[in-house]
Write an enzyme that holds these catalytic residues in place. Structure first.
Site: not given
Length: 260
Positions: A66, A112, A135
């Site tokens: 992302a 993502g 993440e």
């Protein structure tokens, strides 16, 4: 329809959607997620599209993650809204499409990017692909379905390890784990996706739509997948595709299914 961050091309029953931000390694920002939603929706509503292939431009990345700069200063409510909106617009939307979606993972599929690939109905990868959910190295967790779909695909223990270590796996490990179905060279990746798409297109689009719904039902809380299978199985008997398929079988000829 024209887009700024993606390309969408329909040819011989296949719509190929390409995330086209090579300088950003095809990272998903808000605008790209919106455009992907629009492209997937258009393909779903296109009677001539029988299969969708999603891939990234260039040789380095499917989607490298992302666009962190967009949400680095978000608060709790904004973070929750970001995840909810993204899942609604793209990730859950793709997973529940009635048109089959093949993810052709070329290069990095991180964060993502891997979540988008996992939302597709199945995945193939180039031999240079690297996949992971990094993440936790940023002080956050996957928010676009990664904590749910990764364990469903590779098992709880392996998923926990990948999430907690923020590590990456290569294409052959992903194949061994069942995360991808096939591995090919970069040059052979899209031809393989198209070959698989053509195999799918020989069959009933109506029946495939029912099959997707029935398989997905197994992963929905409070839903009895067996009951959904019974309902979808029965509904097939009322379709023109069922009449054509069974008649063709009995007449020992190839079925010519009416359409999507």
């Amino acid at each position: 329809m024209s887009y700024n961050n993606i390309l969408s091309e329909q040819n011989n029953g296949i719509t190929t959607i390409t995330i086209n931000r090579p300088k950003k390694l095809n990272a998903l920002n808000k605008a790209t997620i919106q455009e992907l939603h629009e492209a997937f929706e258009a393909a779903e509503n296109d009677a001539n599209t029988k299969v969708i292939i999603i891939t990234g431009s260039g040789e380095k990345a499917f989607v490298a993650g992302a666009d962190i700069s967009e949400f680095a200063d978000f608060n709790v409510n904004q973070g929750q809204e970001l995840a909810a909106k993204g899942q609604e617009l793209l990730f859950d939307f793709v997973a529940n499409l009635g048109t089959p979606v093949i993810a052709a993972v070329n290069g990095f599929a991180l964060g993502g990017g891997l979540e988008l690939a996992m939302a597709a109905h199945f995945r193939i990868a180039s031999d240079n692909a690297k996949m992971g959910l990094p993440e936790t190295s940023l002080g956050v967790i996957p928010g676009y379905g990664g904590t749910q779909r990764l364990p469903q695909l590779i098992g709880k223990g392996r998923a926990m390890e990948l999430v907690m270590t923020a590590g990456m796996i290569d294409a052959n490990t992903a194949l061994n784990y069942g995360l991808v179905n096939h591995v090919a060279t970069l040059d052979e990746l899209i031809p393989l996706a198209e070959k698989l798409a053509n195999k799918i297109m020989r069959n009933s689009s109506v029946a495939i739509r029912s099959a997707i719904k029935a398989v997905n039902a197994n992963y929905e809380d409070g839903v009895n997948g067996f009951n959904v299978e019974v309902e979808e199985f029965g509904s097939c008997f009322g379709t023109e595709d069922f009449k054509e398929g069974t008649t063709a079988f009995l007449e020992k000829r190839k079925a010519d299914f009416p359409g999507k």
